[in-house]
Design a protein around this motif. Structure first.
Motif, PDB file in Angstrom:
ATOM      1  N   VAL A  38      31.677  40.365  31.243  1.00  0.00           N
ATOM      2  CA  VAL A  38      30.443  39.664  31.042  1.00  0.00           C
ATOM      3  C   VAL A  38      30.779  38.486  31.897  1.00  0.00           C
ATOM      4  N   HIS A  39      32.233  39.463  33.051  1.00  0.00           N
ATOM      5  CA  HIS A  39      32.496  38.720  34.448  1.00  0.00           C
ATOM      6  C   HIS A  39      31.333  39.050  35.596  1.00  0.00           C
ATOM      7  N   PRO A  40      31.142  37.924  36.270  1.00  0.00           N
ATOM      8  CA  PRO A  40      29.426  37.960  37.435  1.00  0.00           C
ATOM      9  C   PRO A  40      30.388  38.870  38.442  1.00  0.00           C
ATOM     10  N   HIS A  77      31.445  45.072  32.961  1.00  0.00           N
ATOM     11  CA  HIS A  77      30.412  44.885  31.589  1.00  0.00           C
ATOM     12  C   HIS A  77      31.186  44.374  30.966  1.00  0.00           C
ATOM     13  N   ARG A  78      31.928  45.013  30.128  1.00  0.00           N
ATOM     14  CA  ARG A  78      32.238  44.352  28.698  1.00  0.00           C
ATOM     15  C   ARG A  78      32.845  42.882  29.103  1.00  0.00           C
TER      16      ARG A  78
END
Length: 299
Positions: free
Chosen positions: A114-116, A111-112
């Motif tokens: 922001v890497h799908p 989540h930190r």
């Protein structure tokens, strides 16, 4: 490629070579990635303690190199990947609480970033951990979140994984026929990618659902296929649960579908009276400890 296709022995050879080559250089992230690769394959061979040792080496190297958020290799954050696998390794070693923490660490870092793709990995592994724990609500939440990301970005392998987990949860919540249909679609889509890693576990889930639906011939055929794939690919981490599924055909209490042996409570090590050794010895030891009776409610 060999790992995801379930070529366990070939991956073992390449993994050992990779560690040797990486350790000749001074790139800590590359070294950590190599130890991860070897650890992942050791897990699938049923060598959980050795896998944990290599994951610890990898984690230490990543931390020494700097911010784990920068540990990127082959399109995924390798610390996310390592923590996700650590959750499964720790569960099988009996560290129930640390397994949950590792899974959450992987999700939090993804989540930190922001890497799908890293997030899809973390969510898929967390869904399976909750499936081991027989927690259908949590499985649904993680699997549905992974499915949304995979659909948006075209991550077909993890989308198939999420579908299988979702199907198990649906069955656990009461609709066994719908659960079977969903698991079958997931297995079909997984095979379409050329992957066979974890296929014995997925087929074991399907066989158990068939049995619960009183589709006994389908259960027998599917379980036989699971055993055949495990032998062909030399993937042994799920051997014990497949043995228990075979026993359930003779009237023993049904396995829980978790695909693993019961962990010790509150993150403690498993009792030395029921050792985690090689897969074959593991099955015998588990049976000797009353493994046919799922006292903890989970496999």
């Amino acid at each position: 490629m060999h790992h995801v296709r379930g070529h366990i022995q070939r991956t073992s050879e390449l993994g050992s070579e990779l560690v040797d080559l990486a350790e000749q250089g001074d790139d800590l992230v590359m070294q950590a990635d190599a130890h991860n690769a070897l650890a992942f394959n050791l897990f699938h061979q049923g060598e959980h303690q050795s896998a944990r040792e290599h994951l610890e080496i990898s984690s230490a190297k990543i931390v020494h190199a700097g911010d784990p958020a920068n540990a990127l290799s082959r399109g995924v954050n390798i610390h996310v990947f390592g923590r996700a696998y650590r959750a499964h390794v720790d569960w099988h070693l009996g560290f129930a609480d640390t397994a949950l923490r590792a899974a959450q660490d992987a999700i939090d870092l993804a989540h930190r970033l922001v890497h799908p793709f890293s997030l899809a990995v973390a969510l898929a592994y967390a869904a399976m951990l909750h499936q081991f724990r027989r927690e259908p609500t949590e499985v649904r939440a993680r699997a549905d979140a992974a499915h949304s990301i995979c659909t948006e970005h075209g991550f077909s392998y993890y989308d198939a994984w999420a579908a299988i987990m979702n199907g198990w949860a649906v069955a656990e919540e009461g609709d066994v026929d719908d659960g079977i249909a969903r698991v079958r679609v997931g297995v079909r889509d997984l095979r379409a990618t050329g992957a066979e890693l974890r296929l014995p576990h997925y087929l074991g889930i399907l066989a158990d659902l068939y049995r619960r639906a009183q589709r006994l011939e389908d259960a027998i055929v599917t379980l036989a296929e699971a055993r055949a794939v495990a032998e062909r690919n030399e993937e042994h981490w799920t051997d014990a649960s497949l043995h228990l599924l075979e026993g359930s055909r003779s009237g023993n209490p049904r396995p829980s579908g978790g695909g693993t042996l019961p962990p010790a409570r509150h993150g403690e090590r498993a009792s030395p009276k029921c050792p985690r050794t090689s897969p074959t010895r593991q099955c015998k030891a588990h049976a000797a400890c009353g493994g046919g009776r799922s006292t903890s409610g989970s496999l």
